[in-house]
Design a protein around this motif. Sequence first.
Motif, PDB file in Angstrom:
ATOM      1  N   SER A 101      10.903   0.757 -39.711  1.00 11.14           N
ATOM      2  CA  SER A 101      11.370   2.152 -40.410  1.00 11.14           C
ATOM      3  C   SER A 101      10.131   2.981 -40.948  1.00 11.14           C
ATOM      4  CB  SER A 101      11.930   1.605 -41.878  1.00 11.14           C
ATOM      5  OG  SER A 101      13.249   1.100 -41.704  1.00 11.14           O
ATOM      6  N   VAL A 102       9.054   2.425 -40.856  1.00 16.92           N
ATOM      7  CA  VAL A 102       7.599   3.016 -41.425  1.00 16.92           C
ATOM      8  C   VAL A 102       7.337   3.808 -40.167  1.00 16.92           C
ATOM      9  CG1 VAL A 102       5.407   2.768 -41.713  1.00 16.92           C
ATOM     10  CG2 VAL A 102       6.915   1.491 -43.054  1.00 16.92           C
ATOM     11  N   GLU A 103       7.717   3.230 -38.813  1.00 18.20           N
ATOM     12  CA  GLU A 103       7.253   3.931 -37.560  1.00 18.20           C
ATOM     13  C   GLU A 103       8.294   5.327 -37.515  1.00 18.20           C
ATOM     14  OE1 GLU A 103       7.583   1.300 -34.741  1.00 18.20           O
ATOM     15  OE2 GLU A 103       5.178   0.146 -35.079  1.00 18.20           O
ATOM     16  N   GLU A 104       9.441   5.101 -37.751  1.00 18.44           N
ATOM     17  CA  GLU A 104      10.386   6.049 -37.666  1.00 18.44           C
ATOM     18  C   GLU A 104      10.107   7.255 -38.714  1.00 18.44           C
ATOM     19  OE1 GLU A 104      14.186   4.341 -38.283  1.00 18.44           O
ATOM     20  OE2 GLU A 104      14.425   3.461 -36.141  1.00 18.44           O
ATOM     21  N   MET A 105       9.585   6.582 -39.812  1.00 20.79           N
ATOM     22  CA  MET A 105       9.180   7.355 -41.178  1.00 20.79           C
ATOM     23  C   MET A 105       8.066   8.531 -40.655  1.00 20.79           C
ATOM     24  SD  MET A 105       7.149   6.641 -44.531  1.00 20.79           S
ATOM     25  CE  MET A 105       5.680   6.432 -43.525  1.00 20.79           C
ATOM     26  N   GLU A 106       7.236   8.153 -39.864  1.00 18.45           N
ATOM     27  CA  GLU A 106       5.974   8.945 -39.234  1.00 18.45           C
ATOM     28  C   GLU A 106       6.328   9.899 -38.560  1.00 18.45           C
ATOM     29  OE1 GLU A 106       1.603   8.503 -36.817  1.00 18.45           O
ATOM     30  OE2 GLU A 106       3.053   7.019 -36.925  1.00 18.45           O
ATOM     31  N   GLN A 107       7.489   9.917 -37.464  1.00 16.77           N
ATOM     32  CA  GLN A 107       7.934  10.584 -36.681  1.00 16.77           C
ATOM     33  C   GLN A 107       9.192  11.722 -37.399  1.00 16.77           C
ATOM     34  OE1 GLN A 107       7.202  11.396 -33.342  1.00 16.77           O
ATOM     35  NE2 GLN A 107       5.739   9.352 -33.864  1.00 16.77           N
ATOM     36  N   MET A 108       9.550  11.060 -38.286  1.00 20.55           N
ATOM     37  CA  MET A 108      10.389  12.130 -39.147  1.00 20.55           C
ATOM     38  C   MET A 108       9.653  13.233 -39.954  1.00 20.55           C
ATOM     39  SD  MET A 108      11.665  12.630 -42.555  1.00 20.55           S
ATOM     40  CE  MET A 108      11.463  10.842 -43.150  1.00 20.55           C
ATOM     41  N   LEU A 109       8.435  12.572 -40.642  1.00 15.40           N
ATOM     42  CA  LEU A 109       7.675  13.512 -41.419  1.00 15.40           C
ATOM     43  C   LEU A 109       7.012  14.774 -40.537  1.00 15.40           C
ATOM     44  CD1 LEU A 109       6.214  11.030 -44.317  1.00 15.40           C
ATOM     45  CD2 LEU A 109       8.044  12.846 -44.411  1.00 15.40           C
ATOM     46  N   LYS A 110       6.667  14.032 -39.509  1.00 14.49           N
ATOM     47  CA  LYS A 110       6.035  15.004 -38.577  1.00 14.49           C
ATOM     48  C   LYS A 110       6.712  16.231 -38.269  1.00 14.49           C
ATOM     49  CE  LYS A 110       2.754  12.137 -35.785  1.00 14.49           C
ATOM     50  NZ  LYS A 110       2.433  11.730 -34.370  1.00 14.49           N
ATOM     51  N   GLU A 111       8.057  15.739 -37.937  1.00 13.37           N
ATOM     52  CA  GLU A 111       9.032  16.887 -37.714  1.00 13.37           C
ATOM     53  C   GLU A 111       9.574  17.824 -39.024  1.00 13.37           C
ATOM     54  OE1 GLU A 111      10.513  17.700 -34.756  1.00 13.37           O
ATOM     55  OE2 GLU A 111       9.049  16.060 -34.002  1.00 13.37           O
ATOM     56  N   GLU A 112       9.371  17.104 -39.978  1.00 16.28           N
ATOM     57  CA  GLU A 112       9.622  17.763 -41.412  1.00 16.28           C
ATOM     58  C   GLU A 112       8.556  18.832 -41.573  1.00 16.28           C
ATOM     59  OE1 GLU A 112      12.017  18.030 -43.673  1.00 16.28           O
ATOM     60  OE2 GLU A 112      13.240  16.761 -42.158  1.00 16.28           O
ATOM     61  N   PHE A 113       7.058  18.444 -41.466  1.00 15.62           N
ATOM     62  CA  PHE A 113       6.046  19.184 -41.661  1.00 15.62           C
ATOM     63  C   PHE A 113       6.044  20.373 -40.907  1.00 15.62           C
ATOM     64  CE2 PHE A 113       3.530  15.156 -42.960  1.00 15.62           C
ATOM     65  CZ  PHE A 113       3.863  15.301 -44.161  1.00 15.62           C
ATOM     66  N   LYS A 114       6.540  20.372 -39.456  1.00 20.25           N
ATOM     67  CA  LYS A 114       6.495  21.496 -38.678  1.00 20.25           C
ATOM     68  C   LYS A 114       7.731  22.786 -39.233  1.00 20.25           C
ATOM     69  CE  LYS A 114       5.103  18.993 -34.688  1.00 20.25           C
ATOM     70  NZ  LYS A 114       5.528  18.358 -33.097  1.00 20.25           N
ATOM     71  N   LYS A 115       8.693  22.135 -39.868  1.00 12.83           N
ATOM     72  CA  LYS A 115       9.908  22.936 -40.334  1.00 12.83           C
ATOM     73  C   LYS A 115       9.133  23.698 -41.606  1.00 12.83           C
ATOM     74  CE  LYS A 115      13.379  19.963 -38.594  1.00 12.83           C
ATOM     75  NZ  LYS A 115      14.731  19.108 -39.113  1.00 12.83           N
ATOM     76  N   ASP A 116       8.404  23.143 -42.468  1.00 12.54           N
ATOM     77  CA  ASP A 116       7.928  23.830 -43.727  1.00 12.54           C
ATOM     78  C   ASP A 116       7.250  25.166 -43.328  1.00 12.54           C
ATOM     79  OD1 ASP A 116       9.697  22.202 -44.974  1.00 12.54           O
ATOM     80  OD2 ASP A 116       7.707  21.001 -45.838  1.00 12.54           O
ATOM     81  N   ASN A 117       7.188  26.423 -44.042  1.00 10.88           N
ATOM     82  CA  ASN A 117       6.528  27.322 -43.811  1.00 10.88           C
ATOM     83  C   ASN A 117       5.228  26.955 -44.747  1.00 10.88           C
ATOM     84  OD1 ASN A 117       6.646  28.384 -46.558  1.00 10.88           O
ATOM     85  ND2 ASN A 117       8.899  29.207 -46.042  1.00 10.88           N
ATOM     86  N   LEU A 118       4.193  27.823 -44.246  1.00  6.22           N
ATOM     87  CA  LEU A 118       2.674  27.587 -44.711  1.00  6.22           C
ATOM     88  C   LEU A 118       2.733  27.871 -46.540  1.00  6.22           C
ATOM     89  CD1 LEU A 118      -0.069  27.056 -44.232  1.00  6.22           C
ATOM     90  CD2 LEU A 118      -0.619  29.676 -43.906  1.00  6.22           C
ATOM     91  N   GLN A 119       3.223  28.951 -46.944  1.00  3.43           N
ATOM     92  CA  GLN A 119       3.387  29.246 -48.312  1.00  3.43           C
ATOM     93  C   GLN A 119       4.091  28.167 -49.228  1.00  3.43           C
ATOM     94  OE1 GLN A 119       1.955  31.871 -49.421  1.00  3.43           O
ATOM     95  NE2 GLN A 119       1.245  32.614 -47.415  1.00  3.43           N
ATOM     96  N   LEU A 120       4.965  27.480 -48.620  1.00  2.54           N
ATOM     97  CA  LEU A 120       5.786  26.490 -49.235  1.00  2.54           C
ATOM     98  C   LEU A 120       4.596  25.145 -49.349  1.00  2.54           C
ATOM     99  CD1 LEU A 120       8.200  25.224 -50.829  1.00  2.54           C
ATOM    100  CD2 LEU A 120       8.945  24.332 -48.185  1.00  2.54           C
ATOM    101  N   LYS A 121       3.964  24.842 -48.095  1.00  2.00           N
ATOM    102  CA  LYS A 121       3.119  24.029 -48.035  1.00  2.00           C
ATOM    103  C   LYS A 121       1.804  23.871 -49.241  1.00  2.00           C
ATOM    104  CE  LYS A 121       3.922  22.681 -43.314  1.00  2.00           C
ATOM    105  NZ  LYS A 121       3.172  22.575 -41.899  1.00  2.00           N
ATOM    106  N   LEU A 122       1.439  25.405 -49.161  1.00  2.00           N
ATOM    107  CA  LEU A 122       0.360  25.771 -50.266  1.00  2.00           C
ATOM    108  C   LEU A 122       0.832  25.398 -51.815  1.00  2.00           C
ATOM    109  CD1 LEU A 122      -1.147  28.838 -48.352  1.00  2.00           C
ATOM    110  CD2 LEU A 122      -2.131  26.716 -48.442  1.00  2.00           C
ATOM    111  N   PHE A 123       2.010  25.802 -51.789  1.00  2.00           N
ATOM    112  CA  PHE A 123       2.743  25.734 -52.999  1.00  2.00           C
ATOM    113  C   PHE A 123       2.532  24.382 -53.488  1.00  2.00           C
ATOM    114  CE2 PHE A 123       6.267  25.252 -56.061  1.00  2.00           C
ATOM    115  CZ  PHE A 123       5.679  26.291 -57.162  1.00  2.00           C
ATOM    116  N   LYS A 124       2.964  23.472 -52.460  1.00  2.00           N
ATOM    117  CA  LYS A 124       3.140  21.979 -52.970  1.00  2.00           C
ATOM    118  C   LYS A 124       1.682  21.091 -53.176  1.00  2.00           C
ATOM    119  CE  LYS A 124       7.358  20.994 -50.185  1.00  2.00           C
ATOM    120  NZ  LYS A 124       7.748  20.329 -48.968  1.00  2.00           N
ATOM    121  N   LEU A 125       0.693  21.886 -52.797  1.00  2.00           N
ATOM    122  CA  LEU A 125      -0.662  21.265 -52.681  1.00  2.00           C
ATOM    123  C   LEU A 125      -0.994  20.771 -54.374  1.00  2.00           C
ATOM    124  CD1 LEU A 125      -2.740  23.037 -50.046  1.00  2.00           C
ATOM    125  CD2 LEU A 125      -1.439  21.008 -49.779  1.00  2.00           C
TER     126      LEU A 125
END
Length: 1781
Positions: free
Chosen positions: A1604-1628
């Motif tokens: 599950s942890v290995e799948e989590m890594e791949q899933m989060l990678k895909e999620e990070f690619k979907k988020d736009n930069l402004q949203l990421k900066l807002f979350k920091l």
Amino acid sequence: MDCPSEEEEYEDASEHLEDEQQTLSSEEHSSVSFQKDEVTKLHDVPEPGEIFVQFIGTSSVTLAWDCPENISKFELTYSCLTTTKTSTISNVKTIEIEDLCPGTEYTFSLVLITENGDRSVGVEVTTCTKPVPPSDFKAESVGTTSVTLIWDAFNCIDKKFHVVCCQNGKNIQEKMTESDTVVFSGLHPGKKYSFHNTTVLPNVRSKEAVTFAQTKTNLKSLLGDLRLEQYYPNKLSLNAVLQIDKRAVTDESVQSLSSLTWLFLKKLMMVNVTARSVKCSLSSSDETEDLSSLDIYNDPMDFLSDQNKSVNPLDIVTALFLCSDGFLQQEMVSKMSMCQFSVPLLLPNCDTKQCTFMLWAMRDIVKKFRPHSLSDPRGFVEDRIVYSQLPLVSFVRLGECSISKSQILNKLLSNPQQYHDTFVHHDMDCGDIPRKISSGLVEISWYLPCGNKNIDIFPEPVAVANLRGDISTFETQYSLLCQTSTAVFVFFDNLETNYRMLTNQHAKAHMFLVGNVHGNAFNLEQLKQTATEMSLKKSNIILKTKQNDVKFVKDLHSTINNIISSFPNRVCLEEMETIAHELGILVDEDGKECQMAKRNADSITKHIQDTLQFKEDQLPLQGKIWKDLAKLEKEECRLRKAGDQNIERYKSDLQIKKTELRKQQGQYDISGAMSCFVSALTSSSQERSYFLKWMRMNLDNLSRKSLSCLQDQYKEKCQHYSENKEDIAKLDQQISNSSLGTEHFLREMGQLYEAAVSLPENLESRKQMLHLPRLCAELMLDGFPLELVDGDASNIPLRWVSDVLLHLNWLVQPNNKIIVITVLGVQSTGKSTLLNTMFGVQFAVSSGRCTRGAFMQLIRVTEDIREELGCDYLVIIDTEGLKSPELATLDDSHEHDNELATLVVGLSDITIINIAMENSTEMKDILQIVVHAFIRMKEIGKKPMCQFVHQNVADVSAHDKNMRDRKLLLEQLNEMTEAAAKMENKEEYKSFTDVMEYDPETCNWYIPGLWHGNPPMAPVNAGYSESVYDLKKKMTAIIAKCKDKRSGINITEFLEWTKSLWNAVKYENFIFSFRNSLVADAYMRLCTEFHKWEWCFKKQMHSWLIEAETRVSNFEIMKLKSDKYDLQDLLCKLKQEAATKLDTLEKATMENLSKYFEQTEGHIYLVEKYKEDFVSSVKSLRRETEISLLTQLGETVDIRRGMNNLDNIKKTFTDTMEKKVLGLLEELRRNSSSESDAHKTDKELDRFFEKIWQETVNELSFSGLKRTDIFDCVFRQLWENMKQKGSSVAVELNRVKLKDCGTGAFKVTKEFILKRFWQYLTKDNSTSNLQELADNVIQACSQFVLEKTETKSDYHNNYIQEILNVIDERFASNKKIGFSEAFEISLKIHICGFSARQFQKMHDDFIMENDPRRCLDQFKDKYRNDFKDLFHDRDQCQRKAEEFTNLCLIPAVETFIYSSLGPDIVDKMLQGKNAFQFSTRSFFQYSLLKQLVNEDNFKQYVKYIFSYEDFVKGWILDQITEQFSNGHEMSDLEEHHLRGITNEILEAIKMAQNETNQDGIKGFIHCICRKLGQKLRIPKDALETVIVLNNASQESFACWLTRSVEEMEQMLKEEFKKDNLQLKLFKLKIKPQDELFKRVFGCGKQCPFCKAPCEAGGEAHTDHCASVHRPQGLGQCRYVSNEKLLTNICSTDVHSEGKFKCAETDFEYHPYKRYREIFPDWHIPADASIQASDYWKYVMVRFATQFANEYNARPADIPITWKLITKQQAENSLKDSFSIK
């Protein structure tokens, strides 16, 4: 060496063999015959015929023999003492035997062998191989009459060597020796010899080895001993002698002859009268040797050789003159003349037998004297000695003479009270050593009267010549003297042999015979005969009849006096050149370069009749135009005549005038004289040097004549002063202007260049002048000075000086490090003489004038001392005297002195303050000037070393006796410091030691007077030379010491100092006008480094804080059952850890700072005054971080404490629900009697679960968090904040309902402004400033509220407290706006209103989110599924693993990544392409302004000016967006952290598997969480739901969890690619834009006049500053009368006579110059140049109308020159202002 081949054949080999055979004894012959007879009897085999030796070599022998025809086989045996070899040979009658030893006797035996093996009788022959010729045969040493030969003798035994010396094919000498060396003596000097060496054995000899050698001449021999051979015929130059090397500054004793010449030169260059007394000192072994064993009678040669380890001084002088070029000869003659040494008139060359007339060498001697015949008793004669018409009296010797001619001459020329050795004589040091090369030398000296009859020996000047050697040997020299002298005195003992020499000469001179009656060879009869033949009178014969010299000298004196007075014969040295040529004597001026240079110089100077007129006609550019330009440049800075004019328009008018003057300069074509001058400078280096020397001498001669005439008129007029005041003033000005020297021509070159470069680039007239700086740079390398400050115009031609120094830097690089030494002092106190004595420099000083302005000269530092001194060149700066009488009448003379002193002290590494003790009344004045300069240097970071030189202090105990004087000097310095500090507005300096390091004991030097006696016949005082030499050594020690503290600057850095110092000097307030690119560069580097340390500090504390907050969040998870401590204990522990971490980081940062300031490179010393600011900034950083950290920790713990209560409630619910479900399961299993009951459907199970769920929910009490009224909390905080304001505020607060406040926009009204400000408000901007302040405060607080509400946590009282602190800080920094209490309370109520509303919503959302009932319902389905799985005994591992991953790990990992990304983004922005713009605040400003000018967007400019903070934040965000929107940088960062934390989770799972868990799966999961607890915040409620009803096996769960942890890594990678930069900066958690903003925004202060932002480094700086200031109209400033925008720039205004008024001045006018009285924390330096503000001038011109419309004003009146500024010029001004390379 010639060596024969070993295989060389000799035709007479057989003869040689026969000779050798004949030497055999008769017994040997009979023995051989007997053996033959016996063999014949025994055998019938015929014997071979006789053996012949055909060839003998060094390693081979060829044999031949006769033999019978029927025999073809032979046996050959050969042997020597050590070996025997036999070989069989066939069908040959000759053989070559090889590999024999050279020089060895061999016996060869030949036997015939028949076919059947019978042997004949043997035949023998004995011979010896040739020896090898001597190898490596060469001359080891060659003398004048001897040659020492050496060779390699191998291991020869019983060998001898026959060596023959030949000349022209004839044997001269031969020697036989057994050693490997031989000496041939008794040879002739300068002859070539061949030497033939043969190895000789008893019976044979080798071929000859040949070598050649030429004996040295006496000259070459001596030059070799003195190590001067490399300079003959190549010449030693003056520059080579003057360069600084180890020898020049050390006192090593002379151990060899090779050091004598350098010691002599060293002493002579220091005008030391002991120079001729140099000799080799005894070695240490000689000094310690016991002399009791000395036997002078048996070892006389050893004793005498010890006494003669030196050279006659005359030989040293002759050798040096022969090896020196014309310029060194000239310098040596000048120095010798100052020492009252005789100088060479005719220089002999004993090799060529020719002599040279030293006219050029003597041309630089200028003498002043006062003959008794002068009509004016106070007048004097000054002239070059070569032009002076003087009687010449010559002294010669015929044969041997028992009277010391030179010693008698010394007594003749010396006063009885003051004897001086003008000529070297027998009784001087080394004077008794036989001369080797100086015989034939004619020396000359002069006696010059001082005008005092009681002192003068001769009433009129007289030249005295002295011929060394016998006139019979040196007839040419004698002939010249006879033809040019008034009288010739011939010293003799015996006239028998050569007396006819006296009668053969066609002498024009009166002959006098001088003899010694007591001489052994004296013959009275011969004397009478000679006198008769020469028709001499008795008075022409002077005999020494007594042993005492006094009477004899008086007779000579009387005779010479009579001759001088009776016969008017006079001779001029220059006229003697013709006679010298007639006699075949060489003249040193006959060289091609010298003559061509003379013609070029004469072509310029011969036309000069009137100096003033010539300067106007031929040197027009340095006249009135240049002086007017200088005045305009200073007026541009000082603005004294601006009156009430608009300053910028006034400056524009000045620029126009300057342009016009440059145009006028450009209209002048290059004059004829200057064309010739420049053309001559383009010749070869040698010719150019001669040309400049001729020019200097010619111009000095002209100036001397014109000045003499003017001074005579001046004296006449002064006798009737009251009647001739106007005439005297005119004459005074004429005298001042009538000097003309090479410096005026070089100055004209500079002006030609400055005028040319102001022309368009494509003009030919410009191109023709571009080579001039290179010419001048080459001159500097040749040792000529550069005029740094034009003394007549009191100005620096900066463009000219800059380009010359840039070319110089290019010529010498990379060896371009320099140390600068300057001398300052009152005029005519011997400054130039001091420098000349110390360093040999020759500054351009016109005749009759002292130095004007400042000149600099280069002195090369040699490699042997370069590393020790840390420089490649010394730069010596000589200045005009302070308190100059010529300038005393000017109104600004004191200012002129201050300017000059400030400039040269600022340029110096070491400053010599020259004080003449007799001028003590003027000492205070000069000290005040100097102290002003030192205070100014202290303030700008320059720390020159200082040495006080007290001249004319003669007593040997001067240093001790002057202790009281030194104390007095220090008191005066302290007094001057206090006075100067007040004038410079730096009253913190109370004593001189506050300004610089000064030790009265080591920084004071006492130097005796220059002359030893009364000039003109006084030699230089030996004490003066020695004291100056000691000072020179001290200087080098100081330079070496300086090197340890800071490295020398290079030439380009020196140029930068010159520019910035001069620019600051032109302003009245130097300290506050100084701007220097080197200082700016050093400051920028310091800021860059500090910002790195600061960010490192912040980043580490951020990481620590994230970890601490994680520990607080996971407290319950990490806590073991046995642990007794609670959250409060954890908080205390974290505070201690924080303090320790802060201490460590603070210490590390402080150490970095200290190490940085310990560096020697990078000019760190220039910014040392800022060190305390940065130390304070470190402390401030630590303090602010600590406060923020503790506040956040407190808030985190408080919120966690509240969450723990909720978590406990939730856990109670979870535990209850778990029991109920397990009870239900148990009951169902008990009641399942049949198999069918055991297999219940999901619907049935759902029904059972729903029933138990409702029962449980009904039993539980859901008492969650209590809702708080945030409005009440905020109001209480506001009340506490405002209660000290008084009852009126309390009344106002009581009327307020906070819920109704902060709903709309905040509007400023007139009532918000203090009433006393109303009268100063205009109709349009009455409230704009206050509204701007309110908007900025509201925005800052809104941003804070937004950041807190985004955390989704609960409200904390600290939040509103922080908001009120922000408001109070903004109010404190904007008091000058003049707002009332009503404004303050209204704004705070408004902000607290909307803040409370947002915080209330945040609090309510938090309560709702964490409602226990809601949380329980949230996990209802999960409980249901767990219940079903347990009932059916299904494996929960996969589902539980996924739940644990989804509910616990994924949120924690996301939180971790977004907590870590902020610092990483900041790091990325500080590297690569953005590194420059974020490195310092100044570079950030440069980047902003450059982008603005490129975008050319008016709205952006308005936003930059009026919403600077918003603009900067937006710009930074745009930069981040631009960098991370493209490419994969953000993804790389995210994946890096994701990969790292995933690996840590997997590692935690493995580690948990290896541990024993008694609690089963629950314990296993808790173990994993504890291992991750330092980094991941595990949601406790989610964790509990995962653990509840979990029957999974540990091993299987671990396996599924890993997947599950290995799948989590791949899933989060895909999620990070979907988020736009402004949203990421807002979350920091850490917003990179905010961190970068804090880094570059700084303190946020703005210029009080133009609103330019402060760029000072560190947070705790004491002075605010900005690189570029703006026209005040851009900040809405306008004229009250006409509404036009202002063009004034504050960096100009603060140096003008203008005034300003504002709230801080209570609206009273205050002088701009004293702005620091109102704004003490702002430093507004003058613009570095008139172009410094071009950027904002361009912007104001570009958008003049738009700005007026935007501000509801009328457009500004733009100065004309502003409209000419291009975009490129604007960008260039930005680069200059921000020191961008």
